[in-house]
Design an enzyme around this catalytic site. Sequence first.
Site, mmCIF file in Angstrom:
data_model
loop_
_atom_site.group_PDB
_atom_site.id
_atom_site.type_symbol
_atom_site.label_atom_id
_atom_site.label_comp_id
_atom_site.label_asym_id
_atom_site.label_seq_id
_atom_site.Cartn_x
_atom_site.Cartn_y
_atom_site.Cartn_z
ATOM 1 N N LYS A 21 1.118 -72.494 38.267
ATOM 2 C CA LYS A 21 0.529 -73.431 36.998
ATOM 3 C C LYS A 21 0.609 -74.920 37.519
ATOM 4 O O LYS A 21 0.589 -75.016 38.731
ATOM 5 C CB LYS A 21 1.418 -73.045 36.162
HETATM 6 C C1 LIG Z 1 0.725 -67.816 32.872
HETATM 7 C C2 LIG Z 1 0.297 -67.392 31.742
HETATM 8 C C3 LIG Z 1 1.222 -66.968 30.755
HETATM 9 C C4 LIG Z 1 2.470 -66.384 31.015
HETATM 10 O O1 LIG Z 1 3.423 -67.055 31.664
HETATM 11 P P1 LIG Z 1 4.432 -66.687 32.689
HETATM 12 O O2 LIG Z 1 5.342 -67.980 32.873
HETATM 13 O O3 LIG Z 1 4.094 -66.295 33.823
HETATM 14 O O4 LIG Z 1 5.251 -65.575 31.898
HETATM 15 C C5 LIG Z 1 0.751 -66.720 29.323
HETATM 16 N N1 LIG Z 1 -0.496 -66.669 29.046
HETATM 17 C C6 LIG Z 1 -1.429 -67.364 30.109
HETATM 18 C C7 LIG Z 1 -2.874 -67.720 29.470
HETATM 19 C C8 LIG Z 1 -1.086 -67.756 31.208
HETATM 20 O O5 LIG Z 1 -1.796 -67.915 32.382
#
Ligand SMILES: *Cc1c(COP(=O)(O)O)cnc(C)c1O
Length: 375
Positions: free
Chosen positions: A192
């Site tokens: 991210k």
């Molecule tokens: C990465 C992501 C999540 C979840 O995040 P994690 O920290 O990996 O559990 C939820 N929604 C979207 C759209 C994502 O890209």
Amino acid sequence: MSNKRIYLSLCQESGFELEYIQNALKSNWITSGGPYVDQFENKLQDYFEQGSYIAALNSGTSAIHLALILLGIEDGDEVICQSMTFSASANPILYKNAIPVFVDSERETWNICPDNLENAIKDRIQKGKKPKAIIAVHLYGMPYKVDEVHAIADRYGIPIIEDSAEALGSSYKGKKCGTFGSLGILSFNGNKIITTSSGGVIISSSKEIKEKAIFFATQSKDPAVHYQHSEIGYNYRMSNICAGIGLGQIKVLEDNIKSRRENHFFYREIFKGIKNAELFDNDNNHFFSNYWLNTILLETKEEMESLRLAFEKSNMESRPLWKPMHLQPIFEQYPYYGNKVAEDLFERGLCLPSGSNLSDEDKDRIKGVIINFFK
Ligand SMILES: *Cc1c(COP(=O)(O)O)cnc(C)c1O
């Protein structure tokens, strides 16, 4: 030129992460919660508008799960969810034994389509059940149509969980993504905008909601000397070590957003001269995207796959778009409202290498593959 692998989406380190980790170890704060968790929350609260309260958790997925719990979602309730997204947006609906109702995307932002959203709400009401919540996603960092979507939700009195996992740094009409919904969530997974190795937050508009989220995330301990529980608890709090990484990362938050956006303008230059592929953007001064991932649409699925293989051959990672949830084996029995926009995007779309750490040499290599492919 080197042939080291170029990944789809990596973070850039600030160099301070290790110091925070060492300090956490030295001070023996090696547990969930702790001083770095509080500091990390405070830094994020400063970053968001006044009146945003942040609860730090161990993932974005647990943030969505707790958001559903905070909104009182129960067995058999219906929850609307954007179909085109990562499965983490939708899985928590099943954790609650609730029923996901999937809604298609529109073509401008690739996010939840207001018309189909309203059709879905009307039809579910007619069938006897008003949906209890809507999960809307700012996919690839592009804000969804906030005014339209929230006007519909307000008209029917349905709260929105704003999945802003990919949209830290994006904004709509000058207001930061993550602050529009009844609750917002972020993710700090390694791919991210900034990472805590794994982590997430719930953004809310009150101190009480923040405290309630932390209560659920730390096993729902009632006030008592002994451990006393009158509600189901979860072990979802962020760890102090992870928060330390987050404190290091937050120093490069603005830089990371800047490099992601620079990647976008790099691709824009390349694709200006290419007729058979369309770089996704939404040039409109209301929608400010962090361009977490850059994506293109090709003319056919076959072309998309051969470009993907061309990248692979040069040791670069690219990936088809998120496969819509209503097409996934685990979700295909649930209701879906749409016109196959998400299907079409999934057929022809490809995510391009977009990490915050792409060097000039990496970009030259990427450009070489694209130019050679379309020549
Ligand atoms: C990465 C992501 C999540 C979840 O995040 P994690 O920290 O990996 O559990 C939820 N929604 C979207 C759209 C994502 O890209």
